[in-house]
Enzyme design. Structure first.
Site, short mmCIF file in Angstrom:
data_model
loop_
_atom_site.label_atom_id
_atom_site.label_comp_id
_atom_site.label_asym_id
_atom_site.label_seq_id
_atom_site.Cartn_x
_atom_site.Cartn_y
_atom_site.Cartn_z
N SER A 133 -8.59 10.63 44.36
CA SER A 133 -8.03 9.72 45.36
C SER A 133 -7.16 10.46 46.36
CB SER A 133 -7.18 8.65 44.69
OG SER A 133 -6.55 7.84 45.68
N LYS A 188 -9.94 5.26 37.98
CA LYS A 188 -10.04 5.31 39.46
C LYS A 188 -10.41 3.93 40.02
CE LYS A 188 -10.18 7.03 43.66
NZ LYS A 188 -10.98 6.25 44.51
N HIS A 191 -7.39 1.89 39.99
CA HIS A 191 -6.60 2.36 41.14
C HIS A 191 -7.08 1.68 42.42
CE1 HIS A 191 -6.36 4.85 44.76
NE2 HIS A 191 -5.22 5.33 44.30
N ASN A 192 -8.39 1.65 42.60
CA ASN A 192 -8.92 1.06 43.83
C ASN A 192 -8.72 -0.45 43.89
OD1 ASN A 192 -9.82 3.68 44.28
ND2 ASN A 192 -11.63 2.96 45.38
N GLU A 195 -5.37 -0.76 44.95
CA GLU A 195 -5.36 -0.39 46.39
C GLU A 195 -5.74 -1.62 47.24
OE1 GLU A 195 -7.63 3.25 47.42
OE2 GLU A 195 -8.72 2.03 48.88
C1 6PG Z 1 -9.05 6.75 47.56
C2 6PG Z 1 -9.81 5.58 48.08
C3 6PG Z 1 -11.22 5.94 48.42
C4 6PG Z 1 -12.06 4.74 48.87
C5 6PG Z 1 -11.67 4.23 50.19
C6 6PG Z 1 -12.61 3.19 50.74
O1 6PG Z 1 -8.48 6.57 46.48
O2 6PG Z 1 -8.98 7.79 48.20
O3 6PG Z 1 -9.84 4.58 47.10
O4 6PG Z 1 -11.77 6.51 47.27
O5 6PG Z 1 -13.35 5.16 48.94
O6 6PG Z 1 -10.38 3.72 50.13
O7 6PG Z 1 -12.75 2.11 49.90
P1 6PG Z 1 -13.39 0.77 50.46
O8 6PG Z 1 -14.43 1.16 51.46
O9 6PG Z 1 -13.98 0.05 49.29
O10 6PG Z 1 -12.25 0.03 51.10
#
Ligand code: 6PG
Length: 471
Positions: A133, A188, A191-192, A195
């Site tokens: 990430s 991960k 994490h997302n 996010e």
């Molecule tokens: C990270 C992000 C990354 C992710 C983008 C786009 O941790 O660096 O999670 O891996 O691919 O943020 O995600 P989306 O296109 O689903 O918003």
């Protein structure tokens, strides 16, 4: 005999897109010679030609065979290709070229179920999946790394991964071994999911400021910047201030006001919501964030809804202090859900996920990095199984901030301003502190129509309720 630089190269990287190129430069910069290959040969050559001083540590290969030959055993080949079929295709292409001592590392955003499958497949080489990430900047100068795979695979890659990872304030590397198989990609994905939720909650309070308090983007930017000095300090709040502050280069006004209000997504947040359902581990703030992205894409339907039912009334009677406190509460609730989901996954998949270690790995380099993760790491170290909301530090923060979350959710609802993630957090909090809930009614209904039975509070035996013929 192979030439000297080639013999010293134990690492390869496939896929020189934005992230792959940045990661390869990071690896070379940290002193690890690396061989690289991209499907389009000119990309490989251009990358090498533009690598500056680092080019000496980089061996460009023009075929996959040449890449493998340029790496001395034990080989470690990092895949930076799009998640999904491209990974399977690449593994199949590598199969005839590699042996049991070689290790292939999928560093893309794979679904952890794919990583489990690949790890369990009869591949002629070893395999591991790592979550990386931090976007391009992170990949180049220090990402957060969540590794999954065998102890031996982690042992082989540990020095390199910790060398290229971000450093927390205390100097420790933000790269760790989460567990076997798909554990790294699972963490991960969570994490997302977080996010998505963090981003959604920020966009919700932005909406209250814009539509409820009639603030311009130029007025909103300094509010986020100020919040970034306090409890909410985080990368996402910081960049939100920058996004709101940017002027539109091709017109008058702010960039933010010209951006179409339909959010993209590659699916990782959705996977988290789906897995949470499989695990019966509620993550309503994340689910609301995924739902809101999906709704955002339906612009025509939203326009039809506004035409039929009217625009939200607007003007809310809320202070910026309340919005900040509501964000603090929402953030704690969201992370509490995420960590509880990982606790459930650890049990389900028999993984020894180390919650404080996960919080520590997220402290720097990744998209959700924030100062609050220091406190979370500490609270989880005290008692990893306890819900984060019950840790004394966070329970205290919640006591202080929940009244504001209530005022914000209620105030916005009365004016028709949508706060799906923040209100999902509030409802979850209220459910989680209700010792006597309302599912007794559901149990009564289930018994009425399906004779499912229920337990009595007094423990007395009564297989079914007194529903007459229906029971
Ligand atoms: C990270 C992000 C990354 C992710 C983008 C786009 O941790 O660096 O999670 O891996 O691919 O943020 O995600 P989306 O296109 O689903 O918003």
């Amino acid at each position: 005999m192979t030439q000297t630089p080639v013999a010293a190269t134990h690492t390869g990287l496939i896929g020189l897109g934005t992230m792959g190129a940045a990661l390869a430069l990071n690896i070379a910069e940290k002193g690890f010679p690396i061989a690289v290959w991209n499907r389009t040969g000119s990309v490989t050559q251009d990358f090498h030609a533009n690598a500056g001083d680092l080019a000496a540590r980089i061996t460009p290969a023009d075929t996959l065979e040449a890449l493998v030959q340029a790496i001395a055993p034990p080989r470690a080949i990092i895949l930076m290709v799009p998640a999904g079929q491209a990974v399977d295709d690449q593994l199949a292409a590598l199969a005839p070229l590699l042996g049991p001592d070689d290790l292939v590392i999928d560093a893309g955003n794979a679904n952890f179920r794919d990583t489990n499958r690949r790890d369990g497949a009869d591949l002629p080489f070893r395999f591991m999946g790592i979550g990386v990430s931090g976007g391009e900047e992170g990949a180049r100068h220090g990402p957060s790394i969540m590794a999954g795979g065998s102890d031996a695979a982690w042992g082989q890659m540990k020095d390199l991964l910790q060398a290229i990872a971000a450093r927390a304030e205390d100097g420790s590397p933000c790269a760790g071994h989460m567990g076997p198989s798909g554990a790294g990609h699972f963490v991960k994905a969570v994490h997302n999911g977080i996010e998505y939720a963090d981003m959604q909650m920020i966009s919700e309070v932005y909406g209250v400021m814009r539509d409820g308090l009639a603030m311009q983007a130029t007025e909103i930017a300094p509010v986020f910047a100020r919040w970034n000095e306090g409890t909410l300090q985080s990368y996402l709040i910081e960049i939100s201030a920058a996004v709101a502050a940017a002027a539109d280069p091709s017109g008058e006004g702010q960039m933010l006001d010209m951006i179409v209000d339909a959010a993209g997504q590659k699916g990782t947040g959705r996977w988290t919501a789906i897995e949470a359902q499989h695990l019966a581990a509620p993550v309503p703030v994340i689910e609301a964030a995924v739902m809101a992205r999906n709704v955002s894409a339906r612009r025509d339907e939203r326009a039809a809804g506004e035409a039929r039912f009217g625009k939200a009334a607007g003007a809310v009677d809320l202070s910026l202090e309340d919005l900040e406190a509501a964000m603090i509460a929402g953030k704690i609730l969201c992370y509490a859900q995420g960590f509880a989901m990982m606790t459930a996954a650890a049990k389900e998949f028999d993984w020894a996920l180390d919650m404080p270690a996960i919080a520590r790995v997220w402290r720097a380099g990744c998209i959700i990095r924030s100062s609050m993760l220091n406190d979370m790491a500490q609270a989880l170290a005290e008692d990893p199984a306890r819900n984060l909301t019950l840790a004394p530090f966070f329970a205290g923060l919640l006591e202080d901030s929940m009244p504001a979350l209530r005022r914000v959710v209620a105030g916005a609802a009365l004016q028709g301003l949508p706060l799906p993630a923040l209100s999902a957090g509030l409802s979850w909090f209220d459910l989680m502190r209700q010792a006597r809930g309302t599912a007794n009614m559901i149990q009564g209904q289930r018994d009425f129509f399906g004779a499912h039975g229920f337990e009595r509070l007094d423990g007395k035996d009564l297989p079914h309720g007194p529903w007459g013929n229906a029971a």
